[in-house]
Motif scaffolding. Structure first.
Motif, PDB file in Angstrom:
ATOM      1  N   ILE A  78     -10.148  15.933 -42.072  1.00  6.44           N
ATOM      2  CA  ILE A  78     -10.036  16.512 -43.414  1.00  6.44           C
ATOM      3  C   ILE A  78     -11.146  16.051 -44.348  1.00  6.44           C
ATOM      4  CG2 ILE A  78      -8.585  16.758 -45.454  1.00  6.44           C
ATOM      5  CD1 ILE A  78      -7.599  18.314 -42.975  1.00  6.44           C
ATOM      6  N   SER A 125      -9.719  16.556 -50.737  1.00  2.00           N
ATOM      7  CA  SER A 125     -10.486  17.132 -49.633  1.00  2.00           C
ATOM      8  C   SER A 125      -9.706  18.243 -48.946  1.00  2.00           C
ATOM      9  CB  SER A 125     -10.842  16.045 -48.602  1.00  2.00           C
ATOM     10  OG  SER A 125     -11.726  15.100 -49.155  1.00  2.00           O
ATOM     11  N   LYS A 129     -10.593  22.321 -48.137  1.00  3.09           N
ATOM     12  CA  LYS A 129     -11.023  22.372 -46.732  1.00  3.09           C
ATOM     13  C   LYS A 129     -11.096  23.788 -46.175  1.00  3.09           C
ATOM     14  CE  LYS A 129     -12.276  20.044 -43.072  1.00  3.09           C
ATOM     15  NZ  LYS A 129     -13.410  19.117 -43.098  1.00  3.09           N
TER      16      LYS A 129
END
Length: 264
Positions: A78, A125, A129
Motif C-alpha cells: 500500500i 496511502s 492507491k
C-alpha cells in the motif's frame, strides 16, 4: 548459534512453499500472501525466527510471521516505501534473534514498529492507491484485499481464488458511451483506483459488460457481497467523488484488519 547448512536449506525451502505440511492454517495463509506480494526483504528475519521459535515457541513464530505479513501489506503493497531501509531493519532483527537478544515475540514486534506505517500514513496511502489489474499479481492482490474487507464487514468468507467470482471495475476498463460524462483522461486515472473495484459473481459480471452505472447498480443490489451491495445502496451515481469516498471508507476498514496490536 550457527544454523547448520542442511537445516538452513530445509527452512528456506519450506518458507518458500506455503503448502509444506509443517505449516498450520494461519502460517500457510501468511506465507501464501507473502509469496503473492512478492516481498523478499524479510527472508533473513524469517529464517532466524524459524530457527529460534518454531520448535521451542510455536505461537511466537506464528505471531511474528503474521506481523511480517501486516508490515508487508502496509509498507510494501500500500505505501510503497523504500525497501532498502526495510531490509536493513529486517537484517538487524535477524541478528538480534540469532544472538539471543530477542527471546519473545513482543521484542520482535517492537523492533518492527520502525517499518510499520501508522494508521494515518496507511489510510492516506490506501485512499490514493491505484493497482493496475492488467497484471496477474495485482489482480490477485486486489481480490485478496477486497475479499478480506468483505469478511470483516459481513462475516462471510468467500474463496478469493474461485472462478465463481470476478473482480468488477465499476467504471469499466473499456467504458462505453454511457460513461462519457467523465472526461476520458480522468477515466484513465480512476479505473484502477481501489475504490472503483469490487467483487462480483462471475455470471452477472459477464452480463454487465461495460454498461452504464444504472445497469450495474441493479445487479449490485442482488450480489451476495455486502461491500458490493453497499455501492448500490449508498451511491445513486458513480464518478470521481464517489470513488474517492468509497476508497476512504475501505481504507478505514483495511486499517482495522492489517494491524499489529503492539504490547498485547
Amino acid at each position: 548459534m550457527l544454523f547448520p547448512m542442511k537445516s538452513y536449506v530445509d527452512a528456506y525451502t519450506a518458507l518458500k512453499d506455503p503448502q509444506d505440511n509443517r505449516w498450520n492454517v494461519k502460517e500457510r495463509e501468511a506465507l501464501k500472501q507473502l509469496k503473492m506480494f512478492g516481498v523478499r526483504q524479510p527472508v533473513s528475519m524469517l529464517l532466524a525466527t524459524y530457527q529460534h521459535f518454531f520448535e521451542s515457541d510455536r505461537s511466537s513464530f506464528t505471531r511474528i510471521l503474521l506481523s511480517v505479513l501486516v508490515v508487508s501489506f502496509r509498507y510494501n503493497v500500500i505505501c510503497s516505501l523504500l525497501t532498502s531501509d526495510q531490509e536493513k531493519i529486517y537484517n538487524d532483527i535477524a541478528r538480534n534473534i540469532s544472538k539471543g537478544d530477542y527471546t519473545h515475540y513482543s521484542q520482535v514486534e517492537e523492533a518492527l514498529r520502525r517499518i510499520y506505517p501508522d494508521d494515518a500514513q496507511f489510510k492516506g496511502s490506501f485512499a490514493e492507491k491505484e493497482l493496475k489489474t492488467t497484471t496477474s499479481r495485482n489482480k490477485k492482490v486486489v481480490r485478496y484485499l477486497l475479499f478480506e474487507i468483505e469478511k470483516q464487514r459481513s462475516g462471510k468468507k468467500f474463496d478469493a481464488e474461485s472462478a465463481t467470482y470476478n473482480l468488477e471495475h465499476v467504471l469499466p476498463e473499456n467504458p462505453s458511451e454511457s460513461w462519457n460524462y467523465i472526461d476520458e483522461a480522468k477515466q484513465n486515472r480512476l479505473i484502477y483506483r481501489l475504490g472503483n473495484m469490487t467483487p462480483l459473481e462471475t455470471k452477472p459480471n459477464r452480463d454487465i459488460g461495460n454498461a452504464g452505472y444504472e445497469v450495474e447498480r441493479s445487479v449490485f443490489e442482488e450480489s451476495d457481497f455486502a461491500i458490493t451491495q453497499a455501492i448500490a445502496q449508498h451511491y445513486d451515481t458513480w464518478d470521481e467523488q464517489k470513488i474517492e469516498s468509497r476508497q476512504k471508507q475501505l481504507a478505514k476498514i483495511a486499517a482495522s484488519i492489517w494491524r499489529i496490536e503492539f504490547g498485547n
